[in-house]
Design a protein around this motif. Sequence first.
Motif, PDB file in Angstrom:
ATOM      1  N   LEU A 195      23.693 -49.936 -58.564  1.00  0.00           N
ATOM      2  CA  LEU A 195      24.101 -49.036 -59.650  1.00  0.00           C
ATOM      3  C   LEU A 195      24.982 -49.712 -60.701  1.00  0.00           C
ATOM      4  O   LEU A 195      24.735 -49.534 -61.897  1.00  0.00           O
ATOM      5  CB  LEU A 195      24.770 -47.779 -59.086  1.00  0.00           C
ATOM      6  CG  LEU A 195      25.095 -46.689 -60.095  1.00  0.00           C
ATOM      7  CD1 LEU A 195      23.842 -46.190 -60.827  1.00  0.00           C
ATOM      8  CD2 LEU A 195      25.795 -45.518 -59.404  1.00  0.00           C
ATOM      9  N   PRO A 196      25.992 -50.498 -60.343  1.00  0.00           N
ATOM     10  CA  PRO A 196      26.798 -51.143 -61.385  1.00  0.00           C
ATOM     11  C   PRO A 196      25.975 -52.052 -62.304  1.00  0.00           C
ATOM     12  O   PRO A 196      26.150 -52.030 -63.526  1.00  0.00           O
ATOM     13  CB  PRO A 196      27.834 -51.951 -60.597  1.00  0.00           C
ATOM     14  CG  PRO A 196      27.938 -51.258 -59.285  1.00  0.00           C
ATOM     15  CD  PRO A 196      26.548 -50.734 -59.009  1.00  0.00           C
ATOM     16  N   THR A 197      25.056 -52.814 -61.729  1.00  0.00           N
ATOM     17  CA  THR A 197      24.202 -53.693 -62.539  1.00  0.00           C
ATOM     18  C   THR A 197      23.326 -52.861 -63.475  1.00  0.00           C
ATOM     19  O   THR A 197      23.163 -53.194 -64.655  1.00  0.00           O
ATOM     20  CB  THR A 197      23.321 -54.580 -61.632  1.00  0.00           C
ATOM     21  OG1 THR A 197      24.180 -55.346 -60.783  1.00  0.00           O
ATOM     22  CG2 THR A 197      22.444 -55.509 -62.445  1.00  0.00           C
ATOM     23  N   TYR A 198      22.775 -51.771 -62.944  1.00  0.00           N
ATOM     24  CA  TYR A 198      21.951 -50.875 -63.759  1.00  0.00           C
ATOM     25  C   TYR A 198      22.764 -50.310 -64.923  1.00  0.00           C
ATOM     26  O   TYR A 198      22.316 -50.315 -66.068  1.00  0.00           O
ATOM     27  CB  TYR A 198      21.382 -49.740 -62.901  1.00  0.00           C
ATOM     28  CG  TYR A 198      20.491 -48.813 -63.688  1.00  0.00           C
ATOM     29  CD1 TYR A 198      19.135 -49.066 -63.794  1.00  0.00           C
ATOM     30  CD2 TYR A 198      21.004 -47.705 -64.361  1.00  0.00           C
ATOM     31  CE1 TYR A 198      18.304 -48.241 -64.542  1.00  0.00           C
ATOM     32  CE2 TYR A 198      20.187 -46.876 -65.117  1.00  0.00           C
ATOM     33  CZ  TYR A 198      18.847 -47.153 -65.208  1.00  0.00           C
ATOM     34  OH  TYR A 198      18.036 -46.346 -65.966  1.00  0.00           O
ATOM     35  N   LEU A 199      23.960 -49.820 -64.630  1.00  0.00           N
ATOM     36  CA  LEU A 199      24.796 -49.228 -65.677  1.00  0.00           C
ATOM     37  C   LEU A 199      25.226 -50.259 -66.720  1.00  0.00           C
ATOM     38  O   LEU A 199      25.275 -49.947 -67.914  1.00  0.00           O
ATOM     39  CB  LEU A 199      26.005 -48.524 -65.074  1.00  0.00           C
ATOM     40  CG  LEU A 199      25.704 -47.181 -64.426  1.00  0.00           C
ATOM     41  CD1 LEU A 199      26.903 -46.684 -63.627  1.00  0.00           C
ATOM     42  CD2 LEU A 199      25.294 -46.153 -65.475  1.00  0.00           C
ATOM     43  N   HIS A 200      25.537 -51.468 -66.297  1.00  0.00           N
ATOM     44  CA  HIS A 200      25.898 -52.511 -67.272  1.00  0.00           C
ATOM     45  C   HIS A 200      24.722 -52.810 -68.202  1.00  0.00           C
ATOM     46  O   HIS A 200      24.902 -53.027 -69.399  1.00  0.00           O
ATOM     47  CB  HIS A 200      26.357 -53.787 -66.575  1.00  0.00           C
ATOM     48  CG  HIS A 200      27.797 -53.772 -66.201  1.00  0.00           C
ATOM     49  ND1 HIS A 200      28.821 -53.664 -67.112  1.00  0.00           N
ATOM     50  CD2 HIS A 200      28.402 -53.849 -64.988  1.00  0.00           C
ATOM     51  CE1 HIS A 200      29.981 -53.677 -66.498  1.00  0.00           C
ATOM     52  NE2 HIS A 200      29.755 -53.772 -65.196  1.00  0.00           N
ATOM     53  N   LYS A 232      21.899 -50.733 -68.781  1.00  0.00           N
ATOM     54  CA  LYS A 232      21.340 -49.567 -69.477  1.00  0.00           C
ATOM     55  C   LYS A 232      22.389 -48.670 -70.132  1.00  0.00           C
ATOM     56  O   LYS A 232      22.049 -47.825 -70.949  1.00  0.00           O
ATOM     57  CB  LYS A 232      20.502 -48.723 -68.508  1.00  0.00           C
ATOM     58  CG  LYS A 232      19.385 -49.475 -67.842  1.00  0.00           C
ATOM     59  CD  LYS A 232      18.312 -49.872 -68.822  1.00  0.00           C
ATOM     60  CE  LYS A 232      17.147 -50.515 -68.091  1.00  0.00           C
ATOM     61  NZ  LYS A 232      16.048 -50.833 -68.975  1.00  0.00           N
ATOM     62  N   HIS A 233      23.657 -48.794 -69.737  1.00  0.00           N
ATOM     63  CA  HIS A 233      24.792 -48.073 -70.329  1.00  0.00           C
ATOM     64  C   HIS A 233      24.907 -46.595 -69.966  1.00  0.00           C
ATOM     65  O   HIS A 233      25.911 -45.971 -70.288  1.00  0.00           O
ATOM     66  CB  HIS A 233      24.819 -48.227 -71.858  1.00  0.00           C
ATOM     67  CG  HIS A 233      24.786 -49.648 -72.284  1.00  0.00           C
ATOM     68  ND1 HIS A 233      25.908 -50.439 -72.281  1.00  0.00           N
ATOM     69  CD2 HIS A 233      23.762 -50.440 -72.695  1.00  0.00           C
ATOM     70  CE1 HIS A 233      25.579 -51.654 -72.684  1.00  0.00           C
ATOM     71  NE2 HIS A 233      24.284 -51.690 -72.937  1.00  0.00           N
ATOM     72  N   ALA A 270      16.909 -42.090 -65.192  1.00  0.00           N
ATOM     73  CA  ALA A 270      17.166 -42.894 -66.386  1.00  0.00           C
ATOM     74  C   ALA A 270      17.485 -41.997 -67.561  1.00  0.00           C
ATOM     75  O   ALA A 270      17.050 -40.838 -67.619  1.00  0.00           O
ATOM     76  CB  ALA A 270      15.932 -43.757 -66.705  1.00  0.00           C
ATOM     77  N   SER A 271      18.237 -42.523 -68.483  1.00  0.00           N
ATOM     78  CA  SER A 271      18.493 -41.859 -69.751  1.00  0.00           C
ATOM     79  C   SER A 271      17.590 -42.523 -70.779  1.00  0.00           C
ATOM     80  O   SER A 271      17.750 -43.708 -71.077  1.00  0.00           O
ATOM     81  CB  SER A 271      19.968 -42.038 -70.145  1.00  0.00           C
ATOM     82  OG  SER A 271      20.198 -41.509 -71.420  1.00  0.00           O
ATOM     83  N   GLU A 272      16.636 -41.765 -71.274  1.00  0.00           N
ATOM     84  CA  GLU A 272      15.655 -42.311 -72.203  1.00  0.00           C
ATOM     85  C   GLU A 272      16.116 -42.090 -73.633  1.00  0.00           C
ATOM     86  O   GLU A 272      16.453 -40.972 -74.023  1.00  0.00           O
ATOM     87  CB  GLU A 272      14.291 -41.677 -71.967  1.00  0.00           C
ATOM     88  CG  GLU A 272      13.770 -41.969 -70.570  1.00  0.00           C
ATOM     89  CD  GLU A 272      12.446 -41.278 -70.276  1.00  0.00           C
ATOM     90  OE1 GLU A 272      12.152 -40.233 -70.894  1.00  0.00           O
ATOM     91  OE2 GLU A 272      11.708 -41.805 -69.423  1.00  0.00           O
ATOM     92  N   LYS A 273      16.134 -43.155 -74.395  1.00  0.00           N
ATOM     93  CA  LYS A 273      16.561 -43.113 -75.793  1.00  0.00           C
ATOM     94  C   LYS A 273      15.355 -42.840 -76.691  1.00  0.00           C
ATOM     95  O   LYS A 273      14.255 -43.313 -76.425  1.00  0.00           O
ATOM     96  CB  LYS A 273      17.214 -44.432 -76.222  1.00  0.00           C
ATOM     97  CG  LYS A 273      18.314 -44.905 -75.307  1.00  0.00           C
ATOM     98  CD  LYS A 273      19.532 -44.034 -75.372  1.00  0.00           C
ATOM     99  CE  LYS A 273      20.627 -44.636 -74.524  1.00  0.00           C
ATOM    100  NZ  LYS A 273      21.553 -43.702 -73.990  1.00  0.00           N
TER     101      LYS A 273
END
Length: 99
Positions: A16-21, A23-24, A94-97
């Motif tokens: 999760l930390p790697t994903y958040l870094h 994808k924000h 995921a948060s899709e932009k």
Amino acid sequence: MGTKAAEALDVSFDELPTYLHAKHSVYMEVDGATYYLTDVNDQYWRAQDTTKLNEKGHYVDASELVPTLSEFLTLPFADGKSIADVFDKATFYASEKAE
């Protein structure tokens, strides 16, 4: 603020930390609530309640701002529990932009 993807992510707590870094942001569903977990200008992290909008139409903060992702993962906000506390029963999306 992106929109919640239809399919759940397959991410471990350690990933999760790697994903958040990278994808924000990510959506987290737990105990009937949905939170938007996001950074603020790559410097601070916060959780937002997706059921409440402010006057600008943005989600309302459900947690305080904290400067590190490691602090954020252990910050109580979801009924007094942190992401680390609820991870095993939470579902992430995921948060899709918009393009």
